[in-house]
Structures are given as structure tokens and as C-alpha cells.
Design a protein around this motif. Sequence first.
Motif, PDB file in Angstrom:
ATOM      1  N   VAL A 172     -46.827  -6.809 -17.955  1.00 39.59           N
ATOM      2  CA  VAL A 172     -47.030  -8.191 -17.502  1.00 39.59           C
ATOM      3  C   VAL A 172     -45.709  -8.926 -17.309  1.00 39.59           C
ATOM      4  O   VAL A 172     -45.655  -9.920 -16.599  1.00 39.59           O
ATOM      5  CB  VAL A 172     -47.963  -8.996 -18.441  1.00 39.59           C
ATOM      6  CG1 VAL A 172     -49.362  -8.393 -18.440  1.00 39.59           C
ATOM      7  CG2 VAL A 172     -47.409  -9.084 -19.855  1.00 39.59           C
ATOM      8  N   ILE A 173     -44.656  -8.436 -17.933  1.00 42.77           N
ATOM      9  CA  ILE A 173     -43.315  -9.013 -17.793  1.00 42.77           C
ATOM     10  C   ILE A 173     -42.411  -7.943 -17.198  1.00 42.77           C
ATOM     11  O   ILE A 173     -42.333  -6.839 -17.733  1.00 42.77           O
ATOM     12  CB  ILE A 173     -42.758  -9.440 -19.181  1.00 42.77           C
ATOM     13  CG1 ILE A 173     -43.619 -10.521 -19.802  1.00 42.77           C
ATOM     14  CG2 ILE A 173     -41.311  -9.902 -19.086  1.00 42.77           C
ATOM     15  CD1 ILE A 173     -43.602 -11.828 -19.053  1.00 42.77           C
ATOM     16  N   PRO A 174     -41.706  -8.240 -16.103  1.00 37.49           N
ATOM     17  CA  PRO A 174     -40.757  -7.256 -15.570  1.00 37.49           C
ATOM     18  C   PRO A 174     -39.721  -6.890 -16.635  1.00 37.49           C
ATOM     19  O   PRO A 174     -39.378  -7.710 -17.504  1.00 37.49           O
ATOM     20  CB  PRO A 174     -40.099  -7.985 -14.396  1.00 37.49           C
ATOM     21  CG  PRO A 174     -41.011  -9.113 -14.055  1.00 37.49           C
ATOM     22  CD  PRO A 174     -41.725  -9.479 -15.322  1.00 37.49           C
ATOM     23  N   GLU A 175     -39.220  -5.679 -16.568  1.00 37.18           N
ATOM     24  CA  GLU A 175     -38.320  -5.166 -17.600  1.00 37.18           C
ATOM     25  C   GLU A 175     -37.074  -6.040 -17.784  1.00 37.18           C
ATOM     26  O   GLU A 175     -36.647  -6.267 -18.916  1.00 37.18           O
ATOM     27  CB  GLU A 175     -37.917  -3.721 -17.287  1.00 37.18           C
ATOM     28  CG  GLU A 175     -37.263  -3.011 -18.440  1.00 37.18           C
ATOM     29  CD  GLU A 175     -38.131  -2.904 -19.685  1.00 37.18           C
ATOM     30  OE1 GLU A 175     -37.544  -2.862 -20.788  1.00 37.18           O
ATOM     31  OE2 GLU A 175     -39.373  -2.857 -19.599  1.00 37.18           O
ATOM     32  N   ASN A 176     -36.506  -6.554 -16.701  1.00 39.81           N
ATOM     33  CA  ASN A 176     -35.309  -7.395 -16.856  1.00 39.81           C
ATOM     34  C   ASN A 176     -35.635  -8.685 -17.619  1.00 39.81           C
ATOM     35  O   ASN A 176     -34.840  -9.151 -18.427  1.00 39.81           O
ATOM     36  CB  ASN A 176     -34.648  -7.690 -15.500  1.00 39.81           C
ATOM     37  CG  ASN A 176     -35.557  -8.450 -14.552  1.00 39.81           C
ATOM     38  OD1 ASN A 176     -36.784  -8.431 -14.673  1.00 39.81           O
ATOM     39  ND2 ASN A 176     -34.953  -9.105 -13.576  1.00 39.81           N
ATOM     40  N   GLU A 177     -36.803  -9.253 -17.393  1.00 40.38           N
ATOM     41  CA  GLU A 177     -37.220 -10.458 -18.127  1.00 40.38           C
ATOM     42  C   GLU A 177     -37.491 -10.119 -19.591  1.00 40.38           C
ATOM     43  O   GLU A 177     -37.134 -10.882 -20.489  1.00 40.38           O
ATOM     44  CB  GLU A 177     -38.454 -11.072 -17.481  1.00 40.38           C
ATOM     45  CG  GLU A 177     -39.062 -12.223 -18.260  1.00 40.38           C
ATOM     46  CD  GLU A 177     -38.172 -13.462 -18.388  1.00 40.38           C
ATOM     47  OE1 GLU A 177     -38.409 -14.252 -19.326  1.00 40.38           O
ATOM     48  OE2 GLU A 177     -37.235 -13.633 -17.586  1.00 40.38           O
ATOM     49  N   LEU A 178     -38.096  -8.976 -19.841  1.00 43.68           N
ATOM     50  CA  LEU A 178     -38.357  -8.572 -21.221  1.00 43.68           C
ATOM     51  C   LEU A 178     -37.044  -8.379 -21.975  1.00 43.68           C
ATOM     52  O   LEU A 178     -36.911  -8.796 -23.129  1.00 43.68           O
ATOM     53  CB  LEU A 178     -39.196  -7.291 -21.257  1.00 43.68           C
ATOM     54  CG  LEU A 178     -39.671  -6.861 -22.639  1.00 43.68           C
ATOM     55  CD1 LEU A 178     -40.614  -7.900 -23.257  1.00 43.68           C
ATOM     56  CD2 LEU A 178     -40.358  -5.510 -22.562  1.00 43.68           C
ATOM     57  N   GLN A 179     -36.054  -7.776 -21.329  1.00 40.18           N
ATOM     58  CA  GLN A 179     -34.757  -7.594 -21.978  1.00 40.18           C
ATOM     59  C   GLN A 179     -34.064  -8.934 -22.206  1.00 40.18           C
ATOM     60  O   GLN A 179     -33.372  -9.125 -23.221  1.00 40.18           O
ATOM     61  CB  GLN A 179     -33.882  -6.629 -21.178  1.00 40.18           C
ATOM     62  CG  GLN A 179     -34.401  -5.194 -21.189  1.00 40.18           C
ATOM     63  CD  GLN A 179     -34.720  -4.667 -22.583  1.00 40.18           C
ATOM     64  OE1 GLN A 179     -33.972  -4.852 -23.541  1.00 40.18           O
ATOM     65  NE2 GLN A 179     -35.872  -4.005 -22.718  1.00 40.18           N
ATOM     66  N   ALA A 180     -34.248  -9.887 -21.300  1.00 41.45           N
ATOM     67  CA  ALA A 180     -33.709 -11.241 -21.510  1.00 41.45           C
ATOM     68  C   ALA A 180     -34.378 -11.889 -22.716  1.00 41.45           C
ATOM     69  O   ALA A 180     -33.724 -12.556 -23.531  1.00 41.45           O
ATOM     70  CB  ALA A 180     -33.892 -12.093 -20.257  1.00 41.45           C
ATOM     71  N   ARG A 181     -35.686 -11.675 -22.874  1.00 41.09           N
ATOM     72  CA  ARG A 181     -36.397 -12.213 -24.045  1.00 41.09           C
ATOM     73  C   ARG A 181     -35.914 -11.527 -25.323  1.00 41.09           C
ATOM     74  O   ARG A 181     -35.826 -12.164 -26.373  1.00 41.09           O
ATOM     75  CB  ARG A 181     -37.908 -12.050 -23.868  1.00 41.09           C
ATOM     76  CG  ARG A 181     -38.474 -12.960 -22.796  1.00 41.09           C
ATOM     77  CD  ARG A 181     -39.967 -12.826 -22.657  1.00 41.09           C
ATOM     78  NE  ARG A 181     -40.464 -13.658 -21.567  1.00 41.09           N
ATOM     79  CZ  ARG A 181     -41.738 -13.908 -21.344  1.00 41.09           C
ATOM     80  NH1 ARG A 181     -42.674 -13.401 -22.139  1.00 41.09           N
ATOM     81  NH2 ARG A 181     -42.106 -14.665 -20.334  1.00 41.09           N
ATOM     82  N   ARG A 182     -35.586 -10.249 -25.226  1.00 42.10           N
ATOM     83  CA  ARG A 182     -35.049  -9.536 -26.393  1.00 42.10           C
ATOM     84  C   ARG A 182     -33.697 -10.138 -26.804  1.00 42.10           C
ATOM     85  O   ARG A 182     -33.447 -10.368 -27.986  1.00 42.10           O
ATOM     86  CB  ARG A 182     -34.892  -8.053 -26.073  1.00 42.10           C
ATOM     87  CG  ARG A 182     -34.375  -7.244 -27.224  1.00 42.10           C
ATOM     88  CD  ARG A 182     -34.195  -5.784 -26.859  1.00 42.10           C
ATOM     89  NE  ARG A 182     -34.012  -4.992 -28.057  1.00 42.10           N
ATOM     90  CZ  ARG A 182     -34.295  -3.725 -28.154  1.00 42.10           C
ATOM     91  NH1 ARG A 182     -34.800  -3.061 -27.122  1.00 42.10           N
ATOM     92  NH2 ARG A 182     -34.088  -3.082 -29.274  1.00 42.10           N
TER      93      ARG A 182
END
Length: 191
Positions: A172-182
Motif C-alpha cells: 500500500v506504500i511504495p518502497e521509497n515512501e516506506l523507507q522514508a517512514r523508516r
Amino acid sequence: MTQPHNPPSQNLAALKEWDAQCQLLTTGRVSVLLRKGGIMETHDGFEVEHRQFLLYPTFLHQNAAELQADYTELLRPDPTPGQIVLPALAEVVAVQKVESLEAALRLEPLQALTAGAIERRFHYRNRPWIHALLLRVRPLSAPLTLTETPDLLGCVSWVPLGEMRVEVGEAVIPENELQARRQELEQVLRA
């Protein structure tokens, strides 16, 4: 169009979490879940008992007073009494043990609970810590519907489901956005 991600048949478990939280995770509004239970300590650090699991929305113990005001509109009665509808597969991307209440409270903007709920969970059972889980969530191509049985009910974090294959879509979240959230999660905890 991307093809669904089809993992092989595996022994799956489901993690019980408030329905409102499951809705937020499956729509990508949040990716962080704060947990007290369902975590074990290993020689490599703290691990979730299952690295991949199905989200099990529960209506038991949902509390409007512990959910941030922006999310209370998600509270609803159980739309399918007698059935459990599992909407998505979650994968643990990161686990952070938070042993400072001050740090735990800084997580409030990254997830759905109020500061009061975070503090209550932090101190639960007189053990001052909480875990922040960053999850990659993939909706099931068709929600998995199970009939409620005594094995599925009760106040437990994990429900073993046995061997099964589930078909999932894109995260549901693109990988680049997920890594930004991390990175945001790690920065908040370092502050």
C-alpha cells in the motif's frame, strides 16, 4: 499493470489489532504499530514472533478515548458478526524497542494511539517499554473470511492459522515512501 505477489504456501498466523488500526495500515495512512505483546527477545535482539502475518481486525477493547481524534471516524460496529475478515498480509520491516517514555511519546504523530494510550501501554504490567513495528502491508487480492470459532477468539496477540496460500497485491506504500517512514521513525527515536 503489476502482477499480484503470490508467496508460496506457508504456515501463517494472524495478529489481532484494533479494526481502526487495521484500516489505517491497509490504506497506508500509517505504517507504525505500537505493541507490548507478541515480541520475543533473541540473541540478535527483539523479534516479532512472526515476520509475516495476516492482520486480524478486532472490535474487542477498541477505545475511542485512546485513538487520535483524526481517526475516531474509523470506529464502527463489527460489520460481519460471527465472521473474521482478514484484509492484508503484513511484513515486519523494522522493530524498535523503546525503553524511554519520552521517546515513546514522540512516536504519537507516526501512528494512531493518543499519548495517554501510549503511556498506558508503555507501563502495562509494570514493564516500562514498548515496541514500535514498521510494517509493509499488502492487501489480499480477496479478503480471507473465517468463521469465528473458540480457537480464534480470546485476548491473545497471535492466532495460528496453519498452512495456507494467500494472494496479495502491491504494498500500500511504495518502497521509497516506506523507507522514508523508516528513517523518520529512527530519527524520532534518536532525538
